[in-house]
Write a protein that holds these residues in place. Sequence first.
Motif, short mmCIF file in Angstrom:
data_model
loop_
_atom_site.label_atom_id
_atom_site.label_comp_id
_atom_site.label_asym_id
_atom_site.label_seq_id
_atom_site.Cartn_x
_atom_site.Cartn_y
_atom_site.Cartn_z
N PHE A 230 0.86 -1.18 0.00
CA PHE A 230 0.00 0.00 0.00
C PHE A 230 0.90 1.23 0.00
CE2 PHE A 230 -2.56 -2.69 3.18
CZ PHE A 230 -2.87 -3.60 2.21
N VAL A 231 0.61 2.17 -0.89
CA VAL A 231 1.37 3.41 -0.96
C VAL A 231 0.40 4.56 -0.71
CG1 VAL A 231 2.77 4.90 -2.44
CG2 VAL A 231 2.97 2.42 -2.62
N TYR A 232 0.72 5.39 0.30
CA TYR A 232 -0.13 6.54 0.59
C TYR A 232 0.72 7.64 1.20
CZ TYR A 232 -0.16 4.12 5.10
OH TYR A 232 0.20 3.47 6.24
N ALA A 233 0.29 8.90 0.97
CA ALA A 233 1.02 10.04 1.50
C ALA A 233 0.39 10.55 2.79
CB ALA A 233 1.06 11.16 0.46
N HIS A 234 -0.93 10.62 2.86
CA HIS A 234 -1.57 11.20 4.03
C HIS A 234 -2.63 10.28 4.63
CE1 HIS A 234 -4.31 13.87 6.28
NE2 HIS A 234 -3.20 14.49 6.62
N PHE A 235 -3.59 9.87 3.83
CA PHE A 235 -4.67 9.04 4.34
C PHE A 235 -4.26 7.58 4.30
CE2 PHE A 235 -6.84 12.77 2.57
CZ PHE A 235 -7.53 13.19 3.69
N PRO A 236 -4.16 6.91 5.45
CA PRO A 236 -3.75 5.49 5.43
C PRO A 236 -4.83 4.61 4.82
CG PRO A 236 -4.24 6.21 7.67
CD PRO A 236 -4.35 7.41 6.80
N ILE A 237 -4.41 3.73 3.93
CA ILE A 237 -5.34 2.82 3.26
C ILE A 237 -5.62 1.66 4.20
CG2 ILE A 237 -5.65 1.30 1.28
CD1 ILE A 237 -3.68 3.07 -0.24
N ASN A 238 -6.91 1.37 4.42
CA ASN A 238 -7.31 0.22 5.23
C ASN A 238 -7.81 -0.87 4.29
OD1 ASN A 238 -6.81 1.69 7.55
ND2 ASN A 238 -8.91 2.46 7.67
N VAL A 239 -7.24 -2.05 4.42
CA VAL A 239 -7.64 -3.17 3.59
C VAL A 239 -8.14 -4.28 4.50
CG1 VAL A 239 -6.87 -4.94 1.98
CG2 VAL A 239 -6.08 -2.61 1.72
N ALA A 240 -9.35 -4.75 4.25
CA ALA A 240 -9.93 -5.87 5.00
C ALA A 240 -10.07 -7.06 4.05
CB ALA A 240 -11.28 -5.48 5.58
N ILE A 241 -9.65 -8.21 4.53
CA ILE A 241 -9.77 -9.44 3.74
C ILE A 241 -10.87 -10.27 4.36
CG2 ILE A 241 -8.55 -11.49 2.98
CD1 ILE A 241 -5.97 -9.75 3.32
N THR A 242 -11.92 -10.53 3.59
CA THR A 242 -13.07 -11.25 4.11
C THR A 242 -13.34 -12.49 3.27
OG1 THR A 242 -14.55 -9.93 2.74
CG2 THR A 242 -14.13 -9.11 4.96
N ASP A 243 -14.30 -13.28 3.72
CA ASP A 243 -14.77 -14.45 2.99
C ASP A 243 -13.64 -15.46 2.76
OD1 ASP A 243 -16.85 -15.86 2.01
OD2 ASP A 243 -16.87 -14.92 0.03
#
Length: 188
Positions: free
Chosen positions: A92-105
Amino acid sequence: MKVINSSRKVQIPENVTVDVKGRFVKVTGPRGTLSKTFDHASVDINLVGKKELTVDLWFGNRKQIACIKTITSIIENMITGVTKGYEYKMRFVYAHFPINVAITDNGRVVEIRNFFGEKIVRRIELLEGITCYRNEKAKDEIVLTGNSLELLSQSCATIQLKSAIKYKDVRKFLDGIYVSERNVLESN
């Protein structure tokens, strides 16, 4: 200029069985089964014993001869997939807002939240046979694994395209999820 006969051979390992019916190839190994049809190319695919597969083309021009190497490479990738498997790592690449990734199913669905500060949830269903999990050793990394190299790379491309920034300068706004590593799972 047409070449009378062009052919390439693929060696088949001991723990893999290959079934050929016309231009339909089915590869079975310890990790599972993969199949693909090559109806678009006018080639002859034949098994020579149990350890060798040949792809022949009669009276082909330059572009048709190039298809032989493509077909043999796809079959070799299928053999590697059912014996060892493939793994792609995405960061994940981000400058200000952190990316949230959820792995489901059970690792079949990836949900991207807070991408570039947006409230919408991007939901990506992975293709058949592809699973995803978080890498505990590295921060902001997911790992996708599977037997089919084509389906695995297509799933990674879908994740990358869903997390692309539109209508801004891509040289400045580099936020997104990108492939960082490609590996074969089990090395002999």
